[in-house]
Design a protein around this motif. Structure first.
Motif, PDB file in Angstrom:
ATOM      1  N   UNK B 592       0.621  -1.500  -0.058  1.00  0.00           N
ATOM      2  CA  UNK B 592      -0.001   0.003   0.212  1.00  0.00           C
ATOM      3  C   UNK B 592       0.919   1.287  -0.026  1.00  0.00           C
ATOM      4  N   UNK B 593       2.398   1.303   0.251  1.00  0.00           N
ATOM      5  CA  UNK B 593       3.126   2.428   0.437  1.00  0.00           C
ATOM      6  C   UNK B 593       3.526   2.777  -0.991  1.00  0.00           C
ATOM      7  N   UNK B 594       3.078   1.961  -2.203  1.00  0.00           N
ATOM      8  CA  UNK B 594       3.788   2.214  -3.459  1.00  0.00           C
ATOM      9  C   UNK B 594       2.568   2.894  -4.431  1.00  0.00           C
ATOM     10  N   UNK B 595       2.963   4.092  -5.032  1.00  0.00           N
ATOM     11  CA  UNK B 595       2.138   4.621  -5.747  1.00  0.00           C
ATOM     12  C   UNK B 595       3.061   4.773  -7.019  1.00  0.00           C
ATOM     13  N   UNK B 596       2.177   4.426  -8.297  1.00  0.00           N
ATOM     14  CA  UNK B 596       2.975   4.277  -9.808  1.00  0.00           C
ATOM     15  C   UNK B 596       2.306   5.468 -10.263  1.00  0.00           C
ATOM     16  N   UNK B 597       3.008   6.524 -10.921  1.00  0.00           N
ATOM     17  CA  UNK B 597       2.565   7.475 -11.859  1.00  0.00           C
ATOM     18  C   UNK B 597       3.611   7.495 -12.916  1.00  0.00           C
ATOM     19  N   UNK B 598       2.701   8.351 -14.353  1.00  0.00           N
ATOM     20  CA  UNK B 598       3.757   8.172 -15.283  1.00  0.00           C
ATOM     21  C   UNK B 598       3.366   9.362 -16.237  1.00  0.00           C
ATOM     22  N   UNK B 599       4.353   9.984 -16.814  1.00  0.00           N
ATOM     23  CA  UNK B 599       3.998  11.078 -17.797  1.00  0.00           C
ATOM     24  C   UNK B 599       4.684  10.580 -18.971  1.00  0.00           C
ATOM     25  N   UNK B 600       4.900  11.376 -20.154  1.00  0.00           N
ATOM     26  CA  UNK B 600       5.347  10.914 -21.554  1.00  0.00           C
ATOM     27  C   UNK B 600       6.682  10.337 -21.337  1.00  0.00           C
ATOM     28  N   UNK B 601       7.584  10.778 -20.635  1.00  0.00           N
ATOM     29  CA  UNK B 601       8.877  10.359 -20.572  1.00  0.00           C
ATOM     30  C   UNK B 601       9.431   9.659 -19.396  1.00  0.00           C
ATOM     31  N   UNK B 602       8.489   9.132 -18.641  1.00  0.00           N
ATOM     32  CA  UNK B 602       9.348   8.431 -17.557  1.00  0.00           C
ATOM     33  C   UNK B 602       7.814   7.874 -16.899  1.00  0.00           C
ATOM     34  N   UNK B 603       8.485   6.520 -16.179  1.00  0.00           N
ATOM     35  CA  UNK B 603       7.289   6.481 -15.069  1.00  0.00           C
ATOM     36  C   UNK B 603       8.122   6.191 -13.630  1.00  0.00           C
ATOM     37  N   UNK B 604       7.425   6.484 -12.435  1.00  0.00           N
ATOM     38  CA  UNK B 604       7.747   6.657 -11.108  1.00  0.00           C
ATOM     39  C   UNK B 604       7.255   5.678 -10.189  1.00  0.00           C
ATOM     40  N   UNK B 605       7.800   5.118  -9.523  1.00  0.00           N
ATOM     41  CA  UNK B 605       7.090   4.372  -8.307  1.00  0.00           C
ATOM     42  C   UNK B 605       7.673   5.027  -7.178  1.00  0.00           C
ATOM     43  N   UNK B 606       6.520   5.612  -6.357  1.00  0.00           N
ATOM     44  CA  UNK B 606       6.894   6.401  -5.383  1.00  0.00           C
ATOM     45  C   UNK B 606       6.964   5.393  -4.184  1.00  0.00           C
ATOM     46  N   UNK B 618      20.491  12.744  -6.430  1.00  0.00           N
ATOM     47  CA  UNK B 618      20.200  12.560  -7.535  1.00  0.00           C
ATOM     48  C   UNK B 618      18.911  11.961  -7.887  1.00  0.00           C
ATOM     49  N   UNK B 619      17.882  12.856  -8.624  1.00  0.00           N
ATOM     50  CA  UNK B 619      16.644  12.440  -8.747  1.00  0.00           C
ATOM     51  C   UNK B 619      16.648  10.865  -9.753  1.00  0.00           C
ATOM     52  N   UNK B 620      17.314  11.102 -10.957  1.00  0.00           N
ATOM     53  CA  UNK B 620      17.223   9.971 -11.846  1.00  0.00           C
ATOM     54  C   UNK B 620      18.724   9.120 -11.535  1.00  0.00           C
ATOM     55  N   UNK B 635      21.839   4.677   1.824  1.00  0.00           N
ATOM     56  CA  UNK B 635      21.828   5.940   2.267  1.00  0.00           C
ATOM     57  C   UNK B 635      21.347   6.963   1.040  1.00  0.00           C
ATOM     58  N   UNK B 636      21.561   6.619  -0.140  1.00  0.00           N
ATOM     59  CA  UNK B 636      21.235   7.319  -1.100  1.00  0.00           C
ATOM     60  C   UNK B 636      19.795   6.940  -1.737  1.00  0.00           C
ATOM     61  N   UNK B 637      19.374   5.889  -1.292  1.00  0.00           N
ATOM     62  CA  UNK B 637      18.062   5.538  -1.834  1.00  0.00           C
ATOM     63  C   UNK B 637      16.787   6.508  -1.449  1.00  0.00           C
ATOM     64  N   UNK B 638      16.160   6.939  -2.304  1.00  0.00           N
ATOM     65  CA  UNK B 638      15.203   7.924  -2.038  1.00  0.00           C
ATOM     66  C   UNK B 638      13.612   7.356  -2.465  1.00  0.00           C
ATOM     67  N   UNK B 639      12.344   8.084  -2.232  1.00  0.00           N
ATOM     68  CA  UNK B 639      11.306   7.673  -2.370  1.00  0.00           C
ATOM     69  C   UNK B 639      10.801   7.381  -3.901  1.00  0.00           C
ATOM     70  N   UNK B 640      11.691   8.279  -4.749  1.00  0.00           N
ATOM     71  CA  UNK B 640      11.227   8.259  -6.216  1.00  0.00           C
ATOM     72  C   UNK B 640      11.968   7.280  -7.013  1.00  0.00           C
ATOM     73  N   UNK B 641      11.528   6.303  -7.367  1.00  0.00           N
ATOM     74  CA  UNK B 641      12.082   5.179  -8.156  1.00  0.00           C
ATOM     75  C   UNK B 641      11.596   5.355  -9.694  1.00  0.00           C
ATOM     76  N   UNK B 642      12.452   6.185 -10.513  1.00  0.00           N
ATOM     77  CA  UNK B 642      12.141   6.575 -11.743  1.00  0.00           C
ATOM     78  C   UNK B 642      12.829   5.745 -12.668  1.00  0.00           C
ATOM     79  N   UNK B 643      12.099   5.340 -13.796  1.00  0.00           N
ATOM     80  CA  UNK B 643      12.734   4.813 -14.842  1.00  0.00           C
ATOM     81  C   UNK B 643      12.520   5.538 -16.179  1.00  0.00           C
ATOM     82  N   UNK B 644      13.506   5.955 -16.999  1.00  0.00           N
ATOM     83  CA  UNK B 644      13.093   6.613 -18.265  1.00  0.00           C
ATOM     84  C   UNK B 644      13.611   5.726 -19.378  1.00  0.00           C
ATOM     85  N   UNK B 645      13.505   4.336 -19.343  1.00  0.00           N
ATOM     86  CA  UNK B 645      13.706   3.327 -20.204  1.00  0.00           C
ATOM     87  C   UNK B 645      12.946   3.511 -21.330  1.00  0.00           C
TER      88      UNK B 645
END
Lengths: 719, 685
Positions: B592-606, B618-620, B635-645
């Protein structure tokens, strides 16, 4: 940005000084400690960072201190003069000034100066100067009179120039100001008359100096509220003669013209000055910091309780009297930049704002930078304009120079010109230079014997001229076939008409080699590739390797075959510079760099005699071969003509003169090699087009390969 | 975060229509764009260029002209000879009026906005009066001998310039009589072309007329004397459009895809004499530029290559923020794909048909980056063509895959699907109630028993679905006094809550059982681009066009703690600088803690449990941390897991906890389906 910090008062008790303020604030041998001399009887040593006094000494009742206390940096002792002639020297341990060393001098002392690295100097009211040691050895020695009667020393400063102490003092007599510069390494005293350059009634109220590489810059704040700058040469040409110094205006209306007292000036660094005074007639007095480079007000601080018109600047602190207290204002000043002057210094880290690439703004670019000043700046200009109405325009040095041009000898003009060029450049500098040149040319036309060549060269080399500013210059040089000036003009003027360029080219091509030998020409642009000794073998290869494309044997037609019959001759022709002297080549480089429009140039090129155009073509072809020797397709040396410039000129020349050149037997070989070269270029282009098509096909195939899989399942790990 | 099998789908053969007209409204800072299929879109330039409204296209309604009049009223005219006014509140066509002059080629609203002028095929110029609720024919201008392709009013409203074939006419707008005629040279590079078509004219207040024509010329005329003052040859092909801003700057677009900026510049720095200078060329289009607009700070262009390009003028932009960047808008800012997760079905929406695909499967496993061998390929199950000339507005497939619904401007379709092994049978549910037509958004509940329909005029209805039919069409109580149409819907997985958002009025949450408004999320300045309600917690996640994401707890009627933390800390600056809106939000079925959202050039799992990135992190981070220790990674992990693949993305969703589906639409595939551009030689003589 300059930054005035919150100031603080040094004295808890008011100075018993009256309206005149303290006599002086001087540095002591320890940093952060300053000697403040009251105009009455007291000397106080302050530690500024602690804001408290460390010691205090007074002279006896009835005596009066006449010269501020200074510190002898070599011994750590303090020196004052009271009652004009009595010198006292003491140190920190002494309590009573009555019991310290005393020397009575034979003449009245104006000031004692002491700076780090040299012994203190005593300046007498009559203008004589003595070192302290020499004076103490014989206190009653006779002191000569240097300045004339009624001359009064107004201001004085002692500083080091290239490790040599220099004393400068300014005297006034009947409203005239004289500057004396005493150098101690050569014991030379130079005297200058300061020309105020404005109406007589102006009284200079404050001075300040800074030392540059060649000049001592003397700034003065006049009673009209403007700041003037005077450059005093460190090494004067004729030290014994009485010379004149011209003031140039630096800032206008920094203080109100009507303010008669409470005005002072201090140079903070190269670009910043501090001014004490009321900016408007009715307003309170202010301490303001100005940027002289960009003429902007950097910061200002109001002093509501009034001040005495005295300002001292040491290290990072400004000292002034505020009300009845001596106030210290710490001050910080960054290196001046345009951004800083306009108050737009970039924020160090702002992620929201990104630097945008440079772009051309057509609406503001026409103002030549004037329009780019921000509104604050322009507002200030407006305010200044208003003030300007009441001030008569000053007589500029340029009008004097123009007058000189009309009558004086060539030698004298040269001297005057050098002087003029040494002064600070005003915004209309380039138009003045243009006027000067037109004046010179006018005189040249009137007197055929008059030809101030050196002056013209000097003026052209100011880098501010363009063809349209001095329209007659190049025509005149063409008339005189002065190739040196023509070369300079071609290199520096951005807007030479095509007809003139072409006329220059004609002169360069037709001038005799022997005449060229005698002229002195800048050759740096050709020196690297005009080496007459060439490696024949290597050149032979380059003749056939063009653009990395080598035409196949059967592609060469019969003409090329003919060429090959005499390979040795071909190699010779293409390798050695066809122009007999290096100098002639150089002129052409100047021509090659000039801007032109084909349509306007072509008709003029047609006028070049066939032999000359062949020679020029040969030279261009030689340059082309030189170009194709290395991979980057450039010529060695500084500012070489580019490959496209060379090719454009070849095309232009051929366009203009082809029907003539084709008839000349000696041009035949050249035309054949050019023909061969063009042919190879055409085949390169067709090959490139073929490659492009096949490349596109490959790309299409590649895309199809990528896109063939309209559907796939892939593994993706998110980190 | 874990590994996913990604169904990379590229068989959605979507091709946007070419842009035909653009019209900029300075008052509201909005841009109307019409496409060759008749679709009209409204972009809000103040809201990060979000496409906030659209009117579906119609086969017979090719728009040739588009203009704003009387403040914010939008009119279009086209080759069917009709003038149409759009209702921007209800998102419908208000009315259509036949001009009776044959196909209409051009239209211009008077500077006061009270009159409308159309140029027709038969050479007539017709003046209409704009009344508060309609337009009324007033007068014909003097008839010309051939079609009127362009019109422009004098800024004072006294004269009108009309571009025809081979000449430009100047009319007196009071009397309607032609008072001047300017003949345009047919010659083109020394060769006489058959005809010179005046594609665009612009009238300036000093009487200057600027024309652009099919011979590649931009000409500046003096309308008082009818003389040519300046001729700029800008292209070898047609110059098809012109737009003027503030009398000192205009922009033209050519068939070669180049846009030229012209400015009125002083001849020398001191003189007051000014002349038009071609200052900046821009080549952002591969194909011809059919339409240009000029906002005070930007040049806007669109054409056959379907991109809408907004090029800010750097000297006019005061703050150098992300608004100063070039924008290229290609894809619609709404969802064209819906997904039946359980059956792994994808429904694609085209202009006139729907396609249903079943995803393939694999049994293999692999590591990051592998392409797995398919044990079953994707199947094209259904091609569903709608009848009639109207474009589909919206469509949806139910989560169980048993129902498909779609709507056009006049009809609503509901289909029942039966799967028997490999056979599919399709049955249309007949007798749909008439009030459902012209639905703007359709949504099935998670258990596929209810259908929610947001129609125009602001109505919101629920239908209970049964085997072979439906019952109980019931309406939610509308907000009093609003006719705001709802564009976005979201239903909670437990079926209790329905969230609906209009183009500006904020988000309303309804109680489905009571059909009543539960609460309204506090209004926010920027329009909503996507909505979703999380399972279990019933948190409503809202994405706005300024790239802000809010989480609002429906039961508590307040923003959640996480949302407050995010707002306090602020999003990463790179996140806020993305230039496409989030078009879809969904949730991880197991976490339940995970949200998936996307725009045209990336998708992101928060991952809400992890710390938020600040501007220094570093965001991406597309590279896998190969040799870093776990400590550094943590330590470097943050909430926004982004893929621009995968990009450009039209749709991303989680099918189950280990499977993602990503629908890509490569631009090259779109270009391949466009007509070839004018070829320009690169090399040679």
């Amino acid at each position: 940005m300059a930054d005035l910090e919150e100031g603080f008062a040094l004295t808890a008790v008011p100075l018993g000084s009256g309206p005149d303020g303290p006599l002086g604030v001087e540095q002591s041998d320890k940093t952060d400690q300053f000697l403040v001399t009251d105009s009455g009887r007291t000397v106080i040593l302050y530690k500024v960072s602690d804001q408290k006094p460390l010691g205090s000494w007074s002279v006896k009742q009835g005596q009066i201190i006449t010269c501020p206390a200074v510190c002898n940096f070599q011994t750590g002792e303090y020196i004052i003069v009271h009652d004009n002639k009595v010198l006292r020297i003491w140190n920190n341990e002494d309590v009573n000034l009555d019991k310290v060393f005393k020397a009575t001098l034979s003449a009245e002392v104006y000031r004692i100066h002491s700076i780090q690295g040299t012994e203190p100097l005593v300046l007498f009211k009559e203008g004589a100067v003595r070192g302290l040691e020499a004076l103490l050895a014989e206190p009653q020695q006779k002191i000569e009179t240097v300045i004339s009667d009624e001359e009064v020393i107004k201001w004085t400063k002692f500083f080091m120039v290239f490790r040599h102490p220099v004393l400068i003092f300014i005297t006034e007599k009947h409203g005239n100001y004289f500057v004396y510069v005493q150098k101690f390494n050569s014991r030379i005293l130079s005297k200058y008359t300061l020309l105020l350059g404005q109406e007589e009634k102006c009284v200079i109220q404050s001075f300040s100096t800074s030392v540059g590489r060649k000049f001592i810059s003397l700034m003065s704040l006049s009673s009209d509220g403007c700041v003037y700058e005077t450059l005093i040469p460190i090494h004067p040409s004729e030290p014994e003669k009485n010379q004149r110094l011209v003031q140039s205006q630096l800032l206008k209306s920094v203080v109100s013209g009507s303010a008669r007292n409470g005005v002072a000036l201090a140079i903070l660094d190269q670009d910043h000055i501090a001014v004490l005074g009321a900016p408007l007639p009715a307003s309170k007095e202010c301490l303001s910091v100005w940027n002289t480079k960009f003429q902007t007000l950097q910061t200002s601080k109001e002093l509501p309780q009034g001040t005495s018109g005295q300002l001292w600047y040491y290290g990072e602190n400004l000292f002034m009297l505020h009300g009845k207290f001596l106030t210290v204002v710490p001050f910080k000043c960054e290196v001046s930049s345009l951004a800083g002057a306009l108050g737009k210094l970039k924020h160090s880290q702002d992620p929201g704002i990104h630097a945008t690439p440079h772009f051309v703004n057509w609406e503001t670019s026409q103002g030549c930078g004037l329009g780019s000043q921000n509104s604050e700046q322009s507002k200030r200009i407006l305010r200044r304009r208003k003030v300007e109405v009441s001030v008569q325009p000053e007589v500029p040095a340029s009008t004097q120079l123009l007058a000189t041009i009309q009558k004086d000898s060539e030698k004298h003009i040269e001297v005057e010109l050098r002087k003029f060029l040494a002064t600070k450049r005003t915004p209309d500098f380039h138009t003045i230079i243009g006027d000067v040149i037109i004046g010179l040319l006018g005189r040249c036309k009137a007197e055929p014997s008059f030809y101030p060549r050196n002056c013209l060269m000097q003026l052209v080399q100011t880098h501010v001229l363009s063809y349209s500013l001095c329209p007659g210059l190049m025509e005149f040089a063409l008339e005189k076939t002065d190739v040196q000036i023509l070369q300079l003009c071609l290199q520096q003027f951005p807007d030479i008409p095509e007809s003139v360029t072409c006329a220059c080219l004609k002169v360069f091509l037709s001038i005799g080699d022997d005449t060229l030998q005698d002229t002195d020409i800048n050759m740096e642009s050709v020196s690297d590739y005009m080496d007459p000794v060439q490696d024949g073998e290597m050149e032979g290869q380059t003749a056939f390797l063009q653009n990395g494309f080598s035409p196949e044997e059967d592609n060469c037609d019969s003409c090329a075959q003919k060429l090959k019959e005499k390979p040795q001759a071909t190699a010779d022709e293409s390798t050695s510079c066809p122009v007999t002297t290096k100098r002639a080549a150089l002129f052409r480089n100047a021509v090659l760099h000039s801007a032109y429009s084909e349509t306007f140039l072509l008709p003029h090129l047609k006028d070049i005699p066939a032999q000359h155009s062949t020679l020029f073509l040969q030279y261009l072809y030689f340059l082309y071969l030189k170009c194709s020797e290395n991979a980057t397709m450039t010529l060695p040396g500084t500012h070489p003509p580019t490959l496209s410039q060379i090719m454009d000129w070849i095309c232009l020349l051929l366009d203009a003169n082809f029907t003539v050149v084709v008839m000349i037997p000696e041009a035949k070989r050249l035309l054949l090699s050019l023909y061969k070269f063009v042919k190879s270029q055409i085949s390169i282009c067709s090959e490139l087009n073929k490659i492009e098509v096949s490349f596109r096909e490959l790309q299409k195939l590649n895309q199809e390969k990528n896109n063939r899989e309209l559907y796939s399942i892939e593994v993706l790990e998110l980190f | 975060m874990g590994e996913f099998n990604v169904h990379r789908v590229r068989f959605f053969n979507y091709v946007p229509s070419g842009i035909r007209c653009v019209a900029y409204n300075n008052q509201s800072n909005r841009l109307a764009v019409s496409r060759t299929d008749g679709t009209v879109e409204i972009y809000n330039l103040s809201a990060n260029y979000f496409q906030e409204k659209f009117f579906p296209g119609h086969e017979s309604r090719a728009t040739e002209a588009l203009c704003w009049a009387k403040g914010q009223r939008l009119f279009s005219a086209g080759l069917n000879g009709e003038i149409i006014e759009y209702d921007l509140q209800a998102l419908t066509i208000k009315y259509a009026v036949d001009a009776f002059g044959g196909p209409i080629w051009s239209m211009a609203a008077s500077p006061s906005g009270s009159q409308l002028l159309v140029g027709c095929e038969d050479g007539s110029v017709k003046l209409f009066q704009i009344t508060p609720d309609k337009i009324q024919f007033e007068r014909n201008f003097d008839r010309q001998k051939s079609r009127i392709l362009s019109l422009s009013w004098h800024p004072a409203g006294t004269h009108v310039a009309a571009g025809s074939i081979d000449y430009i006419s100047v009319f007196d707008s009071k009397s309607g009589s032609a008072i001047g005629k300017m003949l345009v040279d047919r010659q083109y590079m020394g060769v006489s072309k058959r005809k010179c078509i005046i594609w665009g004219v612009a009238f300036l207040s000093d009487g200057t007329v600027i024309s652009v024509d099919s011979a590649g010329k931009v000409q500046i005329w003096d309308s008082a004397t009818g003389t040519l003052m300046k001729n700029h040859l800008v292209s070898n092909a047609d110059v098809q459009s012109i737009a003027v801003s503030q009398e000192d700057s205009f922009v033209v677009g050519t068939a070669e895809g180049t846009v030229f900026h012209f400015q009125l510049v002083s001849v020398t720095s001191s003189s007051s004499e000014k002349q038009w200078v071609r200052t900046k060329p821009f080549q952002h289009h591969t194909h011809g530029v059919r339409a240009v607009a000029h906002s005070p700070t930007a040049l806007i262009s669109g054409g056959t290559d379907t991109h809408l390009v907004i090029r800010p003028l750097m000297e006019k932009v005061e703050v150098k923020n992300y608004d100063a960047a070039l924008r290229k808008i290609t894809f619609p800012h709404r969802r064209l794909v819906s997904c039946a997760k359980k059956k792994q079905l994808l429904l694609f929406q085209f202009a006139h048909h729907l396609e249903l695909w079943r995803l393939g499967s694999t049994v293999a496993t692999g590591k990051n980056g592998d392409t797995l061998p398919l044990s079953k390929n994707a199947d094209h199950l259904l091609h569903l063509k709608t009848k009639g000339p109207e474009n589909i507005i919206c469509s949806c497939i139910s989560p169980c895959g048993g129902w498909i619904a779609c709507s056009t401007a006049s009809r609503f379709f509901l289909y029942r699907l039966n799967y028997e092994h490999d056979n599919i049978s399709l049955q249309r549910v007949s007798k749909m109630p008439v009030f459902l037509r012209s639905a703007l958004q359709i949504l099935f509940s998670e258990d596929s028993t209810k259908l929610f329909v947001a129609s125009n005029q602001g109505s919101l209805r629920v239908i209970r679905l049964q085997e072979g039919g439906f019952t109980h069409p019931r309406a939610f109580q509308p907000q009093s006094g609003t006719v705001q149409s709802m564009c976005l819907l979201a239903v909670s997985p437990d079926g209790n809550w329905l969230a609906a958002s209009g183009s500006s009025a904020g988000v309303h949450v309804y109680n489905v059982k009571q059909l009543k408004l539960h609460c309204t999320v506090p209004a926010y300045n920027f329009p909503v681009t996507a909505l979703a309600i999380a399972p279990n917690t019933n948190n409503l996640v809202i994405a706005h066009s300024d790239q802000q994401v809010f989480e609002y707890s429906i039961p508590d009627k307040q923003y959640t703690e996480w949302s407050r933390t995010v707002q306090k800390q602020g999003f990463h600056h790179l996140w806020l600088q993305r230039d496409t809106p989030i078009t879809h939000i969904s949730f991880h079925p197991k976490r339940p803690m995970h949200i998936l959202l996307h725009d045209t050039y990336m998708f992101c799992l928060i991952d809400k449990s992890l710390p938020l990135p600040n501007d220094k992190t570093l965001l991406y981070n597309p590279l896998p941390p190969t040799n870093e220790s776990d400590v550094i990674r943590r330590r470097t992990a943050h909430a926004f897991k982004i893929s621009k693949k995968y990009k450009p993305l039209l749709f991303v969703d989680l099918l189950d906890e280990k499977t993602l589906v990503a629908v890509e639409r490569p631009l090259d595939d779109i270009v391949a389906q466009l007509p070839p551009p004018i070829k320009k030689k690169k090399f040679g003589t």
